[in-house]
Design an enzyme around this catalytic site. Structure first.
Site, short mmCIF file in Angstrom:
data_model
loop_
_atom_site.label_atom_id
_atom_site.label_comp_id
_atom_site.label_asym_id
_atom_site.label_seq_id
_atom_site.Cartn_x
_atom_site.Cartn_y
_atom_site.Cartn_z
N ASP A 24 0.83 -1.21 0.00
CA ASP A 24 0.00 0.00 0.00
C ASP A 24 0.86 1.26 0.00
O ASP A 24 1.98 1.26 0.52
CB ASP A 24 -0.93 -0.02 1.23
N GLY A 25 0.30 2.34 -0.58
CA GLY A 25 0.97 3.64 -0.52
C GLY A 25 1.48 4.17 -1.85
O GLY A 25 2.17 5.19 -1.88
N ASN A 26 1.12 3.51 -2.95
CA ASN A 26 1.58 3.98 -4.26
C ASN A 26 1.04 5.37 -4.59
O ASN A 26 1.77 6.23 -5.10
CB ASN A 26 1.11 3.03 -5.38
N GLY A 27 -0.25 5.58 -4.29
CA GLY A 27 -0.88 6.86 -4.62
C GLY A 27 -0.26 7.99 -3.81
O GLY A 27 0.04 9.06 -4.35
N ARG A 37 -1.17 9.34 -9.86
CA ARG A 37 -1.23 8.10 -9.08
C ARG A 37 -0.65 6.91 -9.85
O ARG A 37 0.02 6.06 -9.27
CB ARG A 37 -2.69 7.78 -8.71
N HIS A 41 2.02 3.59 -9.12
CA HIS A 41 1.86 2.16 -9.37
C HIS A 41 3.05 1.62 -10.17
O HIS A 41 3.56 0.54 -9.89
CB HIS A 41 0.55 1.88 -10.09
N THR A 70 -10.73 -6.98 -4.64
CA THR A 70 -12.10 -6.92 -5.18
C THR A 70 -12.62 -5.48 -5.05
O THR A 70 -13.25 -4.95 -5.97
CB THR A 70 -13.01 -7.87 -4.37
N TRP A 73 -11.88 -2.58 -7.64
CA TRP A 73 -12.69 -2.38 -8.87
C TRP A 73 -13.51 -1.10 -8.77
O TRP A 73 -13.96 -0.57 -9.78
CB TRP A 73 -13.63 -3.57 -9.11
N LEU A 135 11.10 -20.13 -5.26
CA LEU A 135 10.07 -19.31 -4.59
C LEU A 135 8.71 -19.48 -5.27
O LEU A 135 8.61 -19.41 -6.49
CB LEU A 135 10.48 -17.83 -4.66
N ARG A 198 -4.67 -1.88 8.96
CA ARG A 198 -5.87 -2.69 8.74
C ARG A 198 -5.53 -3.80 7.74
O ARG A 198 -4.49 -3.78 7.09
CB ARG A 198 -7.02 -1.83 8.24
N GLU A 211 2.30 -13.28 12.28
CA GLU A 211 2.83 -12.09 12.95
C GLU A 211 2.53 -10.90 12.04
O GLU A 211 2.77 -10.97 10.83
CB GLU A 211 4.35 -12.22 13.15
#
Ligand code: IPE
Ligand code: IPE
Ligand code: MG
Length: 253
Positions: A24-27, A37, A41, A70, A73, A135, A198, A211
């Protein structure tokens, strides 16, 4: 598993076998750099490449990346289109190098909802790396945990209706084996970048005992050093699984 890098003070047995990341946090990264934005990405893709390579070199068995939910979208049409383009292009460009590094691409989510061209490119990546046994890179696309659990419940209900399963025989394994992650061990470590604390509908069942690690670093800035910090904190935690510290210590002897 081929280990190419050792981090001083972090022996391989202290590393998680499965790391899941909410990227998270690209924008916000883009805004901070006065960019659109979508540029955030694109820069986020660099972090994906870097972290995948690093996890592979460290001999981590599973890396699960939340790339598109989801709920995503519901973003503005132009941003969704740009993300779809980026996903389609990236997989085609990166798949050969992933194969060279013995990385196996696996897709989790409602892939049928993605544009057909993107689905074809993703399938090419999956096919190209099908025989790789390094991997396991799980890409979550059009994924949400409640969607996944609902889908699993439907499959189990159908088996019950068909007389294949006796409801009294349903176990936790019955459910796990119907999830997108069937056969993949649960994450040991869940990282979220970008400062929010979250879960945003990610792997709700599977993270029962993971963890959790939250960092303010924005995903495009998340590098090997930041990942090492998360791994170091993980290695220093005591996972008790409901037992007492004394019990855990005696099990480790
Ligand atoms: C995460 O970055 C990437 C996706 C959800 C696709 P965001 O686009 O959510 O970035 P912020 O949270 O707006 O900074
Ligand atoms: C979570 O990020 C989804 C992905 C990283 C793909 P979001 O930015 O969509 O999460 P919320 O909506 O802020 O919780
Ligand atoms: Mg976000």
């Amino acid at each position: 598993m081929n280990i190419k890098i050792h981090i001083p003070g972090l022996p391989p047995e202290s590393l998680p076998k499965h790391v899941a990341i909410i990227m998270d946090g690209n924008g916000r990264w883009a805004r901070k750099h006065l960019m659109q934005r979508t540029m955030g990405h694109s820069r986020g893709v660099n972090s994906v490449n870097r972290i995948t390579r690093f996890a592979s070199d460290l001999g981590i068995a599973n890396l699960t990346l939340y790339a598109f939910s989801t709920e995503n979208w519901n973003r503005p049409r132009e941003e969704v289109d740009a993300l779809m383009c980026l996903i389609g292009e990236t997989i085609l460009r990166e798949a050969p190098e992933l194969k060279e590094n013995n990385v196996h691409i696996n897709l989790l989510g409602d892939i049928d909802r993605l544009p057909e061209q993107v689905q074809r490119n993703l399938q090419e990546g999956v096919d190209l790396t099908a025989s790789c046994d390094g991997l396991n890179l799980n890409l979550c696309l059009s994924y949400s945990s409640r969607w996944e659990i609902t889908d699993a419940v439907k499959a189990i209900a159908a088996d019950v209706a068909a007389g294949k399963i006796d409801p009294a025989q349903i176990t936790e394994d019955t459910i796990s084996s119907r999830l997108q992650t069937a056969g993949i061990p649960d994450p040991d470590l869940l990282i979220r970048t970008g400062g929010e604390q979250r879960i945003s509908n990610f792997l709700l069942w599977q993270i029962a005992y993971a963890e959790l690690y939250f960092t303010d670093i924005l995903w495009p800035d998340f590098d090997e050093e930041a990942f090492t910090q998360a791994l170091t904190q993980y290695a220093n935690r005591e996972r008790r699984f409901g037992m007492t510290s004394d019990q855990i210590q005696s099990l480790l002897k």
